[in-house]
Motif scaffolding. Structure first.
Motif, PDB file in Angstrom:
ATOM      1  N   VAL A   1       3.301   4.337  -3.884  1.00  0.00           N
ATOM      2  CA  VAL A   1       2.252   3.369  -4.202  1.00  0.00           C
ATOM      3  C   VAL A   1       1.425   3.849  -5.398  1.00  0.00           C
ATOM      4  CG1 VAL A   1       0.627   4.368  -2.533  1.00  0.00           C
ATOM      5  CG2 VAL A   1       0.323   1.997  -3.266  1.00  0.00           C
ATOM      6  N   LEU A   2       1.052   2.887  -6.237  1.00  0.00           N
ATOM      7  CA  LEU A   2       0.091   3.098  -7.314  1.00  0.00           C
ATOM      8  C   LEU A   2      -1.084   2.185  -6.996  1.00  0.00           C
ATOM      9  CD1 LEU A   2      -0.164   4.268 -10.400  1.00  0.00           C
ATOM     10  CD2 LEU A   2       0.305   1.902 -11.009  1.00  0.00           C
ATOM     11  N   ILE A   3      -2.268   2.774  -6.780  1.00  0.00           N
ATOM     12  CA  ILE A   3      -3.445   1.969  -6.448  1.00  0.00           C
ATOM     13  C   ILE A   3      -4.289   1.765  -7.694  1.00  0.00           C
ATOM     14  CG2 ILE A   3      -5.547   1.823  -5.066  1.00  0.00           C
ATOM     15  CD1 ILE A   3      -4.188   3.427  -2.911  1.00  0.00           C
TER      16      ILE A   3
ATOM     17  N   HIS B   1      -1.967  -7.227  -2.984  1.00  0.00           N
ATOM     18  CA  HIS B   1      -3.349  -6.843  -2.665  1.00  0.00           C
ATOM     19  C   HIS B   1      -3.459  -6.504  -1.176  1.00  0.00           C
ATOM     20  CE1 HIS B   1      -3.259 -11.127  -1.560  1.00  0.00           C
ATOM     21  NE2 HIS B   1      -4.259 -10.869  -0.741  1.00  0.00           N
ATOM     22  N   LEU B   2      -2.322  -6.513  -0.482  1.00  0.00           N
ATOM     23  CA  LEU B   2      -2.306  -6.278   0.967  1.00  0.00           C
ATOM     24  C   LEU B   2      -1.827  -4.863   1.279  1.00  0.00           C
ATOM     25  CD1 LEU B   2      -0.594  -9.636   2.006  1.00  0.00           C
ATOM     26  CD2 LEU B   2      -3.046  -9.128   2.064  1.00  0.00           C
TER      27      LEU B   2
ATOM     28  N   LEU C   1      -0.749  -1.602  -5.793  1.00  0.00           N
ATOM     29  CA  LEU C   1      -1.694  -2.129  -4.811  1.00  0.00           C
ATOM     30  C   LEU C   1      -3.096  -2.170  -5.400  1.00  0.00           C
ATOM     31  CD1 LEU C   1      -2.399  -2.852  -1.802  1.00  0.00           C
ATOM     32  CD2 LEU C   1      -2.590  -0.392  -1.397  1.00  0.00           C
ATOM     33  N   GLY C   2      -3.783  -3.267  -5.163  1.00  0.00           N
ATOM     34  CA  GLY C   2      -5.165  -3.359  -5.622  1.00  0.00           C
ATOM     35  C   GLY C   2      -5.725  -4.738  -5.377  1.00  0.00           C
ATOM     36  N   PRO C   3      -7.049  -4.862  -5.410  1.00  0.00           N
ATOM     37  CA  PRO C   3      -7.672  -6.172  -5.215  1.00  0.00           C
ATOM     38  C   PRO C   3      -7.283  -7.122  -6.347  1.00  0.00           C
ATOM     39  CG  PRO C   3      -9.324  -4.384  -5.257  1.00  0.00           C
ATOM     40  CD  PRO C   3      -8.023  -3.807  -5.698  1.00  0.00           C
ATOM     41  N   ASN C   4      -7.556  -8.418  -6.161  1.00  0.00           N
ATOM     42  CA  ASN C   4      -7.305  -9.380  -7.235  1.00  0.00           C
ATOM     43  C   ASN C   4      -8.110  -8.974  -8.467  1.00  0.00           C
ATOM     44  OD1 ASN C   4      -5.617 -10.940  -5.647  1.00  0.00           O
ATOM     45  ND2 ASN C   4      -7.282 -12.156  -4.826  1.00  0.00           N
TER      46      ASN C   4
END
Length: 298
Positions: free
Chosen positions: A199-201, A187-188, A36-39
């Motif tokens: 999860v890996l952020i 990214h959601l 998970l993470g922003p673009n």
């Protein structure tokens, strides 16, 4: 528990840009993992490296405990990392049969996988007539034809309408319930929260959190306090060894902790300092608050 994929201190540099920085992750059989993470956070680059389409700069990764070479291991992996790419003039069934022919897989799986993704009624419809959501579901069916041990999805619901998003998420949960390990990049936060167990952020290629989804918020808590003399309250709180920081919001003092603290012990501590509270609530950060705090403040 069997380790499907092990990533250790993975780095990738594109010129002056370090896209992935010391990323480590162990994926165990039977779980659903989200990256998970922003673009621009390094999600797709990480997937590209382990799928052998992007060269790593340094670090290591191994499939199935390192018992086989990457090209052999990838025969047990199903992946969708780009938009579905089928022949528009061919039907859903014909496209999947062609995939079977290319991969050397028996056609017997085509019916089963079309049924799994809810496209059996449209098996004789041309790909060009499909909605974006249906095209994505056909891509998932295609990736499952060899009954992979792990399914890798990069932004599986990108660009879909709410109904399409719901259908894809239901399919992911169904696949996971049948024992297939899943790794998806998104990214959601909502997507990861609804379908993933772990999860890996990532932010700018760096790991901010790694662990269970429900563990993100379980360790973090804060107190909401109120009393007549807030200046004395704040001064007393800052002297407590368990208190990390305090802020004010809507007339209430929010107390963030660095070590666990029971509400009754905090209340007693303040009472001994002649501070009488008229409001004391222990709250937990929502997953959304945790995610925003992680990605905004680092």
């Amino acid at each position: 528990m069997k380790t499907i994929l092990s990533i250790k201190n993975l780095n990738k540099r594109f010129g002056s840009l370090q896209a992935v920085k010391n990323v480590s992750l162990d994926i165990q059989k039977g779980n659903v993992y989200g990256i998970l993470g922003p673009n621009g956070s390094g999600k797709s680059t990480t997937l590209g490296i382990v799928l052998n389409v992007v060269n790593k700069t340094s670090g290591e990764y191994s499939w199935f405990g390192g018992t086989m070479q990457t090209h052999e291991a990838l025969k047990k992996v199903g992946a969708i990392i780009e938009r579905p790419n089928f022949y528009p003039y061919m039907t859903a069934r014909e496209n999947l049969e062609l995939v079977c022919k290319i991969k050397g897989i028996n056609n017997v799986k085509v019916h089963e996988k079309l049924e799994l993704v809810g496209l059996l009624e449209r098996e004789n419809s041309k790909f060009s007539t499909f909605s974006l959501g249906m095209k994505q579901r056909l891509a998932i069916a295609s990736a499952l034809l060899n009954d992979p041990e792990i399914l890798i999805l990069d932004e599986p619901t990108n660009g879909l309408d709410p109904q399409g998003i719901h259908q894809i998420r239901d399919i992911i949960k169904l696949i996971a319930s049948q024992g297939t390990t899943i790794l998806l990049a998104s990214h959601l936060l909502d997507e990861v929260e609804k379908v993933c167990s772990h999860v890996l952020i990532l932010r700018k290629g760096e790991v901010l959190y790694s662990g269970r989804v429900d563990g993100m918020s379980s360790n973090e808590g804060f107190f909401e306090l109120q009393c007549e003399d807030s200046s004395n309250l704040k001064a007393a709180l800052l002297q407590h060894p368990a208190v990390d920081k305090i802020t004010e919001e809507n007339g209430k003092v929010l107390v963030y902790l660095k070590t666990p603290l029971e509400a009754s012990k905090l209340n007693r501590y303040l009472f001994e300092k002649n501070i009488s509270l008229n409001h004391l609530v222990k709250r937990k950060n929502s997953l959304e608050e945790q995610f925003l705090e992680l990605t905004n403040n680092k």
